[in-house]
Scaffold this motif. Structure first.
Motif, short mmCIF file in Angstrom:
data_model
loop_
_atom_site.label_atom_id
_atom_site.label_comp_id
_atom_site.label_asym_id
_atom_site.label_seq_id
_atom_site.Cartn_x
_atom_site.Cartn_y
_atom_site.Cartn_z
N GLY A 177 0.75 -1.03 -0.01
CA GLY A 177 0.05 -0.25 -0.02
C GLY A 177 0.31 0.90 -0.07
O GLY A 177 0.36 2.44 0.51
N SER A 178 2.03 1.57 -0.27
CA SER A 178 2.63 2.75 -0.50
C SER A 178 3.80 2.05 -1.19
O SER A 178 3.95 1.19 -2.33
CB SER A 178 3.71 2.48 0.90
OG SER A 178 4.39 1.02 1.23
N HIS A 179 4.44 3.60 -1.25
CA HIS A 179 5.74 3.14 -2.34
C HIS A 179 6.85 3.18 -1.61
O HIS A 179 8.67 3.42 -1.45
CB HIS A 179 6.26 4.19 -2.93
CG HIS A 179 5.22 4.28 -3.95
ND1 HIS A 179 4.96 3.82 -5.00
CD2 HIS A 179 4.01 5.24 -4.14
CE1 HIS A 179 3.38 4.24 -5.86
NE2 HIS A 179 3.37 5.02 -5.21
N THR A 180 6.91 3.37 0.01
CA THR A 180 8.42 2.48 0.62
C THR A 180 8.87 1.08 0.82
O THR A 180 8.17 0.15 0.46
CB THR A 180 7.94 3.13 2.21
OG1 THR A 180 7.61 4.28 2.22
CG2 THR A 180 8.94 3.17 2.70
N HIS A 181 10.24 1.06 0.80
CA HIS A 181 10.84 0.06 0.80
C HIS A 181 11.29 0.29 1.83
O HIS A 181 12.29 0.73 2.63
CB HIS A 181 11.36 -0.05 -0.66
CG HIS A 181 10.58 -0.59 -1.75
ND1 HIS A 181 10.23 1.48 -2.64
CD2 HIS A 181 10.63 -1.59 -2.49
CE1 HIS A 181 9.56 0.72 -3.11
NE2 HIS A 181 9.83 -0.78 -3.36
N VAL A 182 11.90 -1.41 2.61
CA VAL A 182 12.76 -1.50 3.29
C VAL A 182 14.23 -3.10 2.49
O VAL A 182 13.90 -3.90 1.97
CB VAL A 182 12.26 -2.24 5.16
CG1 VAL A 182 11.31 -3.17 4.91
CG2 VAL A 182 13.10 -2.37 5.65
N LEU A 183 15.30 -2.91 3.05
CA LEU A 183 15.98 -3.40 2.66
C LEU A 183 16.24 -4.72 3.54
O LEU A 183 16.34 -4.59 5.29
CB LEU A 183 17.45 -3.04 2.89
CG LEU A 183 18.18 -2.07 1.35
CD1 LEU A 183 19.03 -1.15 1.72
CD2 LEU A 183 17.70 -2.79 0.25
N VAL A 184 16.36 -5.84 3.43
CA VAL A 184 15.62 -7.27 4.10
C VAL A 184 16.85 -8.02 4.27
O VAL A 184 17.88 -8.40 3.00
CB VAL A 184 14.29 -7.81 3.83
CG1 VAL A 184 14.24 -9.39 5.18
CG2 VAL A 184 13.51 -7.32 4.14
N MET A 185 17.54 -8.63 4.99
CA MET A 185 18.35 -9.30 4.79
C MET A 185 17.84 -10.72 5.47
O MET A 185 17.44 -11.35 5.70
CB MET A 185 19.73 -9.11 6.10
CG MET A 185 20.33 -8.20 6.04
SD MET A 185 21.18 -6.96 7.50
CE MET A 185 22.27 -8.76 7.17
N ARG A 186 18.11 -11.20 4.24
CA ARG A 186 17.39 -12.41 4.27
C ARG A 186 17.89 -13.96 5.23
O ARG A 186 16.84 -14.81 5.29
CB ARG A 186 16.92 -13.10 2.88
CG ARG A 186 15.69 -11.78 1.52
CD ARG A 186 15.56 -12.17 0.74
NE ARG A 186 14.95 -13.33 0.28
CZ ARG A 186 14.41 -14.25 -0.20
NH1 ARG A 186 15.17 -13.87 -1.77
NH2 ARG A 186 13.94 -15.49 -0.44
N GLY A 187 19.01 -13.41 4.72
CA GLY A 187 19.67 -14.70 5.19
C GLY A 187 21.16 -15.39 4.72
O GLY A 187 21.99 -14.37 4.00
N TRP A 188 21.60 -15.86 4.99
CA TRP A 188 23.31 -16.24 4.41
C TRP A 188 23.55 -17.78 3.94
O TRP A 188 22.72 -18.59 3.49
CB TRP A 188 23.94 -16.75 5.85
CG TRP A 188 25.32 -16.86 5.27
CD1 TRP A 188 26.51 -16.47 5.52
CD2 TRP A 188 25.90 -18.35 5.19
NE1 TRP A 188 27.46 -16.70 5.15
CE2 TRP A 188 27.56 -18.21 4.73
CE3 TRP A 188 25.35 -19.45 5.24
CZ2 TRP A 188 28.24 -19.58 4.54
CZ3 TRP A 188 26.38 -20.93 4.70
CH2 TRP A 188 27.61 -20.83 4.55
N LEU A 189 23.96 -17.13 2.80
CA LEU A 189 24.26 -18.31 1.59
C LEU A 189 25.33 -19.17 1.05
O LEU A 189 26.71 -17.68 1.33
CB LEU A 189 23.44 -18.09 0.27
CG LEU A 189 22.44 -17.85 -0.52
CD1 LEU A 189 22.09 -16.74 -1.42
CD2 LEU A 189 21.46 -19.41 0.05
N PRO A 190 26.24 -20.11 0.81
CA PRO A 190 27.50 -20.13 1.23
C PRO A 190 28.10 -19.75 0.14
O PRO A 190 27.25 -20.07 -1.14
CB PRO A 190 27.43 -22.17 1.40
CG PRO A 190 25.92 -22.33 0.69
CD PRO A 190 24.98 -21.40 1.25
#
Length: 254
Positions: free
Chosen positions: A104-117
């Motif tokens: 419902g907006s044009h605002t975003h947030v940076l999500v650190m989704r997890g760790w990958l090898p």
């Protein structure tokens, strides 16, 4: 019985400076331990609180840092970024970071989704899946994704770029997206394939290490003072003993 002490100016100045340095660095390490202890107490208090629904209003990082949040929206799938030099359990790897558009907006947030090898061939990106459509995720707000030593020139930000460090302002300029001034370390929901590991480092870790360093610096200051005192008495005793034969000779001549 008198214990003569020989005062020497240059050793005194050196001792004073070493002791001052040791005490100052010891106090700094004690301060770092106190800061992390405060963070630990804050984390314990916030852990029992219900997640806060993150909205579109831009909020300073300090107002939400370490809070659990829930966000409804969708990932910007074409802008994955890989934070390099993030080992886990001794294995090299990346943190996968992606913008998340708040519903419902044009605002975003940076999500650190997890760790990958990291793949054996450097530069080859590991496989991962991104859920499509609207979903609700949970995580913990952090002001920074962590800083590592930058090796060479910074890689320009672009989709699928492997970078050393990032910040929301830089990502906002590169993507043209409106971003909250912080990151969210994702904790849920779990991925079916379990490819992304989410064992995030605790910002309060290392309290005992800082206390140990503080003890070492205080010990250095104490040893410097003790060495100055002992050598001063030894030097005074040697001078006294050297004067004794002269005094005895003088007495015998009388």
């Amino acid at each position: 019985m008198r214990f003569p002490f020989h005062f020497r100016l240059i050793p005194f100045i050196a001792t004073f400076l070493i002791a001052l340095l040791g005490i100052a660095l010891g106090n700094w390490q004690q301060g770092r331990a106190a800061q992390k202890l405060a963070v630990q107490e804050k984390l314990a208090a916030l852990a029992v609180e219900a997640p806060v629904a993150l909205g579109a209003t831009l909020t300073p990082a300090a107002a939400l840092e370490y809070r659990r949040v829930s966000i409804t929206g969708e990932f910007v799938a074409d802008w994955p970024l890989f934070l390099a030099n993030r080992p886990m359990a001794g294995r090299p790897g990346y943190y996968l970071v992606m913008p998340f558009k708040i519903a419902g907006s044009h605002t975003h947030v940076l999500v650190m989704r997890g760790w990958l090898p990291r793949e054996a061939e450097y530069g080859k990106l590991p496989a991962f899946a991104t859920p499509a459509g609207t979903l609700t995720i949970e995580g913990i707000v952090v002001a920074s994704a962590g800083q590592v030593m930058a090796l060479g020139d910074a890689t320009p930000l672009a989709p699928k770029a492997i970078v050393q460090n990032i910040d929301p302002k830089g990502v906002s300029r590169a993507t043209g997206l409106v971003l909250q001034p912080f990151f969210v370390q994702q904790t849920g929901p779990d991925q079916p394939d379990g490819a992304l590991l989410r064992v995030w480092p605790s910002p309060s870790s290392g309290i005992d290490k800082h206390r140990g360093y503080a003890f070492q610096w205080y010990a250095l200051a104490a040893m410097a003072i003790l060495f100055f005192v002992i050598t001063g008495f030894r030097s005074g005793s040697k001078q006294r003993d050297a004067r004794k034969p002269e005094a005895e000779t003088s007495d015998a001549g009388k």
